[in-house]
Design a protein around this motif. Structure first.
Motif, PDB file in Angstrom:
ATOM      1  N   LEU A  16     -22.679  11.407  19.510  1.00 47.42           N
ATOM      2  CA  LEU A  16     -22.067  11.742  18.229  1.00 47.42           C
ATOM      3  C   LEU A  16     -20.605  12.131  18.444  1.00 47.42           C
ATOM      4  CD1 LEU A  16     -24.960  13.904  16.732  1.00 47.42           C
ATOM      5  CD2 LEU A  16     -24.252  11.643  15.921  1.00 47.42           C
ATOM      6  N   PRO A  17     -19.730  11.819  17.474  1.00 54.78           N
ATOM      7  CA  PRO A  17     -18.322  12.230  17.597  1.00 54.78           C
ATOM      8  C   PRO A  17     -18.200  13.741  17.385  1.00 54.78           C
ATOM      9  CG  PRO A  17     -18.698  11.162  15.484  1.00 54.78           C
ATOM     10  CD  PRO A  17     -19.977  11.053  16.242  1.00 54.78           C
ATOM     11  N   LEU A  18     -18.170  14.463  18.460  1.00 51.87           N
ATOM     12  CA  LEU A  18     -18.194  15.927  18.402  1.00 51.87           C
ATOM     13  C   LEU A  18     -16.789  16.467  18.229  1.00 51.87           C
ATOM     14  CD1 LEU A  18     -19.901  18.541  18.735  1.00 51.87           C
ATOM     15  CD2 LEU A  18     -19.388  18.406  21.186  1.00 51.87           C
ATOM     16  N   MET A  19     -16.568  17.185  17.132  1.00 53.64           N
ATOM     17  CA  MET A  19     -15.260  17.801  16.903  1.00 53.64           C
ATOM     18  C   MET A  19     -15.160  19.153  17.604  1.00 53.64           C
ATOM     19  SD  MET A  19     -13.403  18.870  13.349  1.00 53.64           S
ATOM     20  CE  MET A  19     -12.053  20.050  13.402  1.00 53.64           C
ATOM     21  N   GLU A  20     -16.169  19.993  17.398  1.00 53.38           N
ATOM     22  CA  GLU A  20     -16.174  21.308  18.031  1.00 53.38           C
ATOM     23  C   GLU A  20     -17.575  21.895  17.956  1.00 53.38           C
ATOM     24  OE1 GLU A  20     -13.683  24.118  15.986  1.00 53.38           O
ATOM     25  OE2 GLU A  20     -14.301  23.439  14.001  1.00 53.38           O
ATOM     26  N   GLU A  21     -17.819  22.877  18.784  1.00 52.05           N
ATOM     27  CA  GLU A  21     -19.078  23.626  18.766  1.00 52.05           C
ATOM     28  C   GLU A  21     -18.735  25.065  19.119  1.00 52.05           C
ATOM     29  OE1 GLU A  21     -21.690  21.728  21.591  1.00 52.05           O
ATOM     30  OE2 GLU A  21     -20.032  21.298  22.948  1.00 52.05           O
ATOM     31  N   PHE A  22     -19.342  26.000  18.384  1.00 53.71           N
ATOM     32  CA  PHE A  22     -18.972  27.396  18.592  1.00 53.71           C
ATOM     33  C   PHE A  22     -20.066  28.316  18.064  1.00 53.71           C
ATOM     34  CE2 PHE A  22     -17.151  25.672  14.725  1.00 53.71           C
ATOM     35  CZ  PHE A  22     -17.462  26.606  13.739  1.00 53.71           C
ATOM     36  N   TYR A  23     -20.136  29.497  18.641  1.00 52.00           N
ATOM     37  CA  TYR A  23     -21.105  30.525  18.260  1.00 52.00           C
ATOM     38  C   TYR A  23     -20.392  31.553  17.398  1.00 52.00           C
ATOM     39  CZ  TYR A  23     -24.813  34.053  18.965  1.00 52.00           C
ATOM     40  OH  TYR A  23     -25.809  34.977  18.801  1.00 52.00           O
ATOM     41  N   THR A  24     -20.931  31.822  16.210  1.00 55.83           N
ATOM     42  CA  THR A  24     -20.259  32.735  15.285  1.00 55.83           C
ATOM     43  C   THR A  24     -21.282  33.299  14.298  1.00 55.83           C
ATOM     44  OG1 THR A  24     -18.350  32.962  13.809  1.00 55.83           O
ATOM     45  CG2 THR A  24     -19.602  30.907  13.630  1.00 55.83           C
ATOM     46  N   ILE A  25     -20.780  33.841  13.207  1.00 54.36           N
ATOM     47  CA  ILE A  25     -21.613  34.359  12.130  1.00 54.36           C
ATOM     48  C   ILE A  25     -21.527  33.401  10.943  1.00 54.36           C
ATOM     49  CG2 ILE A  25     -21.997  36.284  10.533  1.00 54.36           C
ATOM     50  CD1 ILE A  25     -22.541  37.047  13.413  1.00 54.36           C
ATOM     51  N   GLN A  26     -22.681  32.988  10.432  1.00 57.08           N
ATOM     52  CA  GLN A  26     -22.668  32.155   9.222  1.00 57.08           C
ATOM     53  C   GLN A  26     -22.021  32.944   8.095  1.00 57.08           C
ATOM     54  OE1 GLN A  26     -22.357  29.775   7.002  1.00 57.08           O
ATOM     55  NE2 GLN A  26     -24.232  28.678   7.583  1.00 57.08           N
ATOM     56  N   GLY A  27     -21.006  32.351   7.476  1.00 57.37           N
ATOM     57  CA  GLY A  27     -20.237  33.091   6.482  1.00 57.37           C
ATOM     58  C   GLY A  27     -20.610  32.821   5.045  1.00 57.37           C
ATOM     59  N   GLU A  28     -21.406  31.768   4.787  1.00 57.77           N
ATOM     60  CA  GLU A  28     -21.603  31.323   3.411  1.00 57.77           C
ATOM     61  C   GLU A  28     -23.084  31.198   3.065  1.00 57.77           C
ATOM     62  OE1 GLU A  28     -19.518  27.642   2.880  1.00 57.77           O
ATOM     63  OE2 GLU A  28     -17.710  28.358   3.862  1.00 57.77           O
ATOM     64  N   GLY A  29     -23.360  31.286   1.765  1.00 60.16           N
ATOM     65  CA  GLY A  29     -24.676  30.939   1.253  1.00 60.16           C
ATOM     66  C   GLY A  29     -25.792  31.885   1.659  1.00 60.16           C
ATOM     67  N   CYS A  44     -15.798  11.693   8.049  1.00 54.91           N
ATOM     68  CA  CYS A  44     -16.078  11.985   6.639  1.00 54.91           C
ATOM     69  C   CYS A  44     -15.158  11.126   5.780  1.00 54.91           C
ATOM     70  CB  CYS A  44     -15.850  13.459   6.320  1.00 54.91           C
ATOM     71  SG  CYS A  44     -16.266  13.880   4.601  1.00 54.91           S
ATOM     72  N   ASP A  45     -15.747  10.444   4.791  1.00 53.16           N
ATOM     73  CA  ASP A  45     -14.918   9.678   3.862  1.00 53.16           C
ATOM     74  C   ASP A  45     -15.060  10.181   2.427  1.00 53.16           C
ATOM     75  OD1 ASP A  45     -17.444   8.810   3.176  1.00 53.16           O
ATOM     76  OD2 ASP A  45     -17.054   6.679   3.484  1.00 53.16           O
ATOM     77  N   SER A  56     -11.333  16.773  10.653  1.00 49.15           N
ATOM     78  CA  SER A  56     -12.662  16.237  10.964  1.00 49.15           C
ATOM     79  C   SER A  56     -12.872  14.837  10.410  1.00 49.15           C
ATOM     80  CB  SER A  56     -13.745  17.167  10.390  1.00 49.15           C
ATOM     81  OG  SER A  56     -13.785  17.077   8.969  1.00 49.15           O
ATOM     82  N   TRP A  57     -12.013  14.382   9.508  1.00 47.19           N
ATOM     83  CA  TRP A  57     -12.282  13.156   8.765  1.00 47.19           C
ATOM     84  C   TRP A  57     -12.349  11.922   9.644  1.00 47.19           C
ATOM     85  CZ3 TRP A  57      -8.874  13.501   3.690  1.00 47.19           C
ATOM     86  CH2 TRP A  57      -9.319  14.603   2.929  1.00 47.19           C
ATOM     87  N   ASN A  58     -11.406  11.773  10.555  1.00 44.06           N
ATOM     88  CA  ASN A  58     -11.316  10.563  11.361  1.00 44.06           C
ATOM     89  C   ASN A  58     -12.188  10.697  12.606  1.00 44.06           C
ATOM     90  OD1 ASN A  58     -10.673   8.280  12.786  1.00 44.06           O
ATOM     91  ND2 ASN A  58      -8.470   8.666  12.870  1.00 44.06           N
ATOM     92  N   GLY A  85     -19.718  19.372   9.290  1.00 41.34           N
ATOM     93  CA  GLY A  85     -18.744  18.324   9.554  1.00 41.34           C
ATOM     94  C   GLY A  85     -17.382  18.686   9.010  1.00 41.34           C
ATOM     95  N   GLY A  86     -16.614  17.669   8.656  1.00 52.14           N
ATOM     96  CA  GLY A  86     -17.027  16.300   8.441  1.00 52.14           C
ATOM     97  C   GLY A  86     -18.251  16.191   7.537  1.00 52.14           C
ATOM     98  N   GLU A  87     -18.824  15.015   7.566  1.00 54.80           N
ATOM     99  CA  GLU A  87     -20.085  14.767   6.860  1.00 54.80           C
ATOM    100  C   GLU A  87     -21.108  14.305   7.887  1.00 54.80           C
ATOM    101  OE1 GLU A  87     -23.162  14.570   5.389  1.00 54.80           O
ATOM    102  OE2 GLU A  87     -21.731  15.256   3.889  1.00 54.80           O
ATOM    103  N   PRO A  88     -21.984  15.216   8.326  1.00 55.32           N
ATOM    104  CA  PRO A  88     -22.904  14.877   9.422  1.00 55.32           C
ATOM    105  C   PRO A  88     -23.839  13.713   9.112  1.00 55.32           C
ATOM    106  CG  PRO A  88     -23.433  17.032   8.462  1.00 55.32           C
ATOM    107  CD  PRO A  88     -22.109  16.630   7.915  1.00 55.32           C
TER     108      PRO A  88
END
Length: 210
Positions: A16-29, A44-45, A56-58, A85-88
């Motif tokens: 998969l085209p990996l942009m980034e990966e990181f450990y954090t706190i979910q901020g939303e929802g 993502c288009d 992340s788009w390209n 994403g992007g759009e996973p």
């Protein structure tokens, strides 16, 4: 030939085209405040003009990465994984999610739903966008609906989207960050008049974390 093999593996969801990966706190929802490992996949288009991760788009700017490597990194940090994403759903999420499930991880997705749903999910956050609406199947499978409010018309759009999700789907209105001071009072007023909705804020930005 090597490049063709790589693209074949990407098509199959094994890379998969990996942009980034990181450990954090979910901020939303619904899961805000929860420690989680984020996997951000490029591509993502949908093209939201207010997107805060336009980089992340390209997909071509993000290296195709073997899912075995992604899974190995994820299991070092958390048993709650958020794929975003992007759009996973641009890509086949089946192999990655099956691999994560084999490690007994809880897997969440944040998606516009613009492409068919693939993968095995414990939690689906559907955040639809006007310019590329969700594919039909995901509406009934979404656990939460998160509509970004950039202007007053987005309340109408939110109700149109809410009419299509299941009865147990949790409904959120979230101000777009750049206009939050303007939209928060409108959202608060709207939720008080329509209490089936809840307010979501990007708390990670207030906490100044990724």
């Amino acid at each position: 030939m090597v490049e063709e093999n790589v693209m074949d593996l990407v098509e199959k969801g094994l890379m998969l085209p990996l942009m980034e990966e990181f450990y954090t706190i979910q901020g939303e929802g619904y899961h805000k405040g929860t420690a989680a490992y984020f996997i951000r996949v490029g591509g993502c288009d949908v093209g939201c003009h207010w997107c805060d991760v336009k980089e992340s788009w390209n997909a071509e700017t993000h290296p195709p990465t073997a899912i075995d490597s992604i899974i190995a990194n994820a299991e070092k940090y958390s048993d709650t994984i958020v794929i975003t994403g992007g759009e996973p759903l641009t890509w086949d999420m089946g192999p990655l999610t099956q691999g994560l499930k084999a490690k007994n991880m809880k897997i969440h997705i944040e998606t516009s739903g613009a492409y068919p749903l693939t993968g095995v999910w414990d939690w689906i956050c559907l955040s639809p966008k006007k310019n590329k609406l969700p594919e039909g199947e995901i509406y009934k499978k979404a656990h939460e609906l998160k509509v970004i409010v950039y202007n007053k018309h987005d309340f109408i759009f939110a109700e149109e989207q809410a009419a299509q999700v299941g009865k147990d789907c949790i409904l959120y209105l979230q101000p777009e960050w750049s206009v939050r001071d303007k939209m928060v009072p409108l959202i608060v007023d709207y939720v008080m008049k329509h209490p089936k909705w809840k307010v979501s804020l990007q708390t990670h930005k207030y906490l100044n974390i990724p």
